[in-house]
Design a protein around this motif. Structure first.
Motif, PDB file in Angstrom:
ATOM      1  N   MET A   1       1.712  -2.741  -1.243  1.00  0.00           N
ATOM      2  CA  MET A   1       3.073  -3.508  -1.313  1.00  0.00           C
ATOM      3  C   MET A   1       2.690  -4.951  -0.373  1.00  0.00           C
ATOM      4  SD  MET A   1       5.920  -3.287   1.886  1.00  0.00           S
ATOM      5  CE  MET A   1       7.287  -3.218   0.941  1.00  0.00           C
ATOM      6  N   PRO A   2       3.069  -5.973  -0.827  1.00  0.00           N
ATOM      7  CA  PRO A   2       2.132  -7.296  -0.226  1.00  0.00           C
ATOM      8  C   PRO A   2       2.723  -7.222   1.068  1.00  0.00           C
ATOM      9  CG  PRO A   2       4.602  -7.921  -2.095  1.00  0.00           C
ATOM     10  CD  PRO A   2       3.567  -6.008  -1.798  1.00  0.00           C
ATOM     11  N   LYS A   3       1.650  -8.507   1.787  1.00  0.00           N
ATOM     12  CA  LYS A   3       1.933  -8.888   2.977  1.00  0.00           C
ATOM     13  C   LYS A   3       2.768  -9.016   3.483  1.00  0.00           C
ATOM     14  CE  LYS A   3      -2.431  -8.367   4.272  1.00  0.00           C
ATOM     15  NZ  LYS A   3      -3.989  -8.352   5.286  1.00  0.00           N
ATOM     16  N   ILE A   4       3.793  -9.340   4.308  1.00  0.00           N
ATOM     17  CA  ILE A   4       4.320 -10.224   4.531  1.00  0.00           C
ATOM     18  C   ILE A   4       4.125 -11.056   5.747  1.00  0.00           C
ATOM     19  CG2 ILE A   4       6.679  -8.846   3.249  1.00  0.00           C
ATOM     20  CD1 ILE A   4       7.166  -7.625   5.864  1.00  0.00           C
ATOM     21  N   SER A   5       4.822 -12.220   6.206  1.00  0.00           N
ATOM     22  CA  SER A   5       4.802 -12.718   6.685  1.00  0.00           C
ATOM     23  C   SER A   5       5.534 -13.447   7.680  1.00  0.00           C
ATOM     24  CB  SER A   5       4.384 -14.366   6.141  1.00  0.00           C
ATOM     25  OG  SER A   5       5.590 -14.853   5.821  1.00  0.00           O
ATOM     26  N   ALA A   6       6.343 -12.357   8.403  1.00  0.00           N
ATOM     27  CA  ALA A   6       7.691 -12.194   9.329  1.00  0.00           C
ATOM     28  C   ALA A   6       8.143 -10.458   9.468  1.00  0.00           C
ATOM     29  CB  ALA A   6       8.817 -12.920   8.323  1.00  0.00           C
ATOM     30  N   PRO A   7       8.954 -10.420  10.872  1.00  0.00           N
ATOM     31  CA  PRO A   7       8.550  -9.600  11.673  1.00  0.00           C
ATOM     32  C   PRO A   7       9.214  -8.389  10.648  1.00  0.00           C
ATOM     33  CG  PRO A   7       9.150 -11.552  13.384  1.00  0.00           C
ATOM     34  CD  PRO A   7       9.286 -11.676  11.847  1.00  0.00           C
ATOM     35  N   THR A   8      10.385  -9.308   9.856  1.00  0.00           N
ATOM     36  CA  THR A   8      10.941  -8.273   9.105  1.00  0.00           C
ATOM     37  C   THR A   8      10.746  -8.797   7.339  1.00  0.00           C
ATOM     38  OG1 THR A   8      13.100  -9.463   8.677  1.00  0.00           O
ATOM     39  CG2 THR A   8      12.935  -7.604  10.293  1.00  0.00           C
ATOM     40  N   VAL A   9      11.690  -7.940   6.233  1.00  0.00           N
ATOM     41  CA  VAL A   9      10.851  -8.238   4.783  1.00  0.00           C
ATOM     42  C   VAL A   9      12.176  -9.143   4.688  1.00  0.00           C
ATOM     43  CG1 VAL A   9      11.614  -7.284   2.298  1.00  0.00           C
ATOM     44  CG2 VAL A   9      10.408  -6.073   3.590  1.00  0.00           C
ATOM     45  N   ALA A  10      13.265  -8.587   5.052  1.00  0.00           N
ATOM     46  CA  ALA A  10      14.329 -10.049   4.996  1.00  0.00           C
ATOM     47  C   ALA A  10      13.751 -11.825   5.133  1.00  0.00           C
ATOM     48  CB  ALA A  10      15.726  -8.875   6.357  1.00  0.00           C
ATOM     49  N   GLU A  11      13.818 -11.073   6.795  1.00  0.00           N
ATOM     50  CA  GLU A  11      13.085 -12.488   7.199  1.00  0.00           C
ATOM     51  C   GLU A  11      12.011 -13.313   6.655  1.00  0.00           C
ATOM     52  OE1 GLU A  11      13.580 -12.480  12.045  1.00  0.00           O
ATOM     53  OE2 GLU A  11      11.955 -11.154  10.658  1.00  0.00           O
TER      54      GLU A  11
END
Length: 191
Positions: A1-11
């Motif tokens: 899974m790609p890294k996200i740059s916010a606390p949640t996927v939606a953000e």
């Protein structure tokens, strides 16, 4: 899974989409409609080209998102300018001053650039409904002034506002344009 740059996927997704819209505005203002292509917008946003299609189905969808963002921003700023201003002529003056200031600050450039877009009829209808919603604060100002048929008259006042915007785009000082518009609206053309 790609890294996200916010606390949640939606953000994270909201931030990525917002970055594409911001980059789209920059490219649109620099290169016009023809230069606003997914590859260039993604490069500007620092995203891969394939990520564009995670947020927008087409270039038209991006252009509509840019227009919606600009309209919503304009509406918020007008509402803010009218907050805590006495209803009546003071609000009319605040409305005229705010629109001329925002035009001089370049906030109307996006609308000018988007006029060249050949959007689908349904997209244009949606945008025109949103644009017409921008008249809501002006209608309220006119109602407080006791103007009959405030909605119809708001379109006429908006014509004056549009003429002032055009003058500013041709180098007329925003304050001069605002003073002239306000004077004509309140006193008429005079003799």
């Amino acid at each position: 899974m790609p890294k996200i740059s916010a606390p949640t996927v939606a953000e994270h997704r909201a931030a990525q989409r917002a970055a594409l819209v911001r980059a789209g505005v920059e490219v649109l203002l620099e290169s016009g409609i023809a230069g606003t292509i997914p590859r260039v917008v993604c490069e500007r946003a620092g995203l891969t080209r394939s990520s564009f299609y995670d947020y927008f189905h087409s270039k038209d969808d991006l252009l509509v998102a840019i227009a919606i963002d600009a309209i919503e921003s304009w509406d918020r700023e007008i509402e803010e300018a009218l907050t805590d201003v006495e209803p009546g002529l003071a609000q009319l003056r605040a409305y005229v001053d705010a629109t001329m200031r925002m035009t001089a600050d370049g906030r109307h450039e996006v609308a000018g650039a988007l006029r060249e877009a050949d959007l689908s009829p349904s997209s244009m209808d949606d945008l025109m409904r949103l644009h017409d919603a921008l008249l809501r604060p002006l209608i309220h100002v006119l109602e407080h002034l006791g103007i009959e048929e405030a909605q119809r008259r708001a379109f006429l006042v908006q014509g004056m506002i549009g003429a002032g915007m055009e003058l500013i785009s041709h180098g007329v000082d925003e304050r001069t344009a605002a003073d002239d518009i306000y004077r004509i609206l309140v006193d008429g053309l005079g003799t």
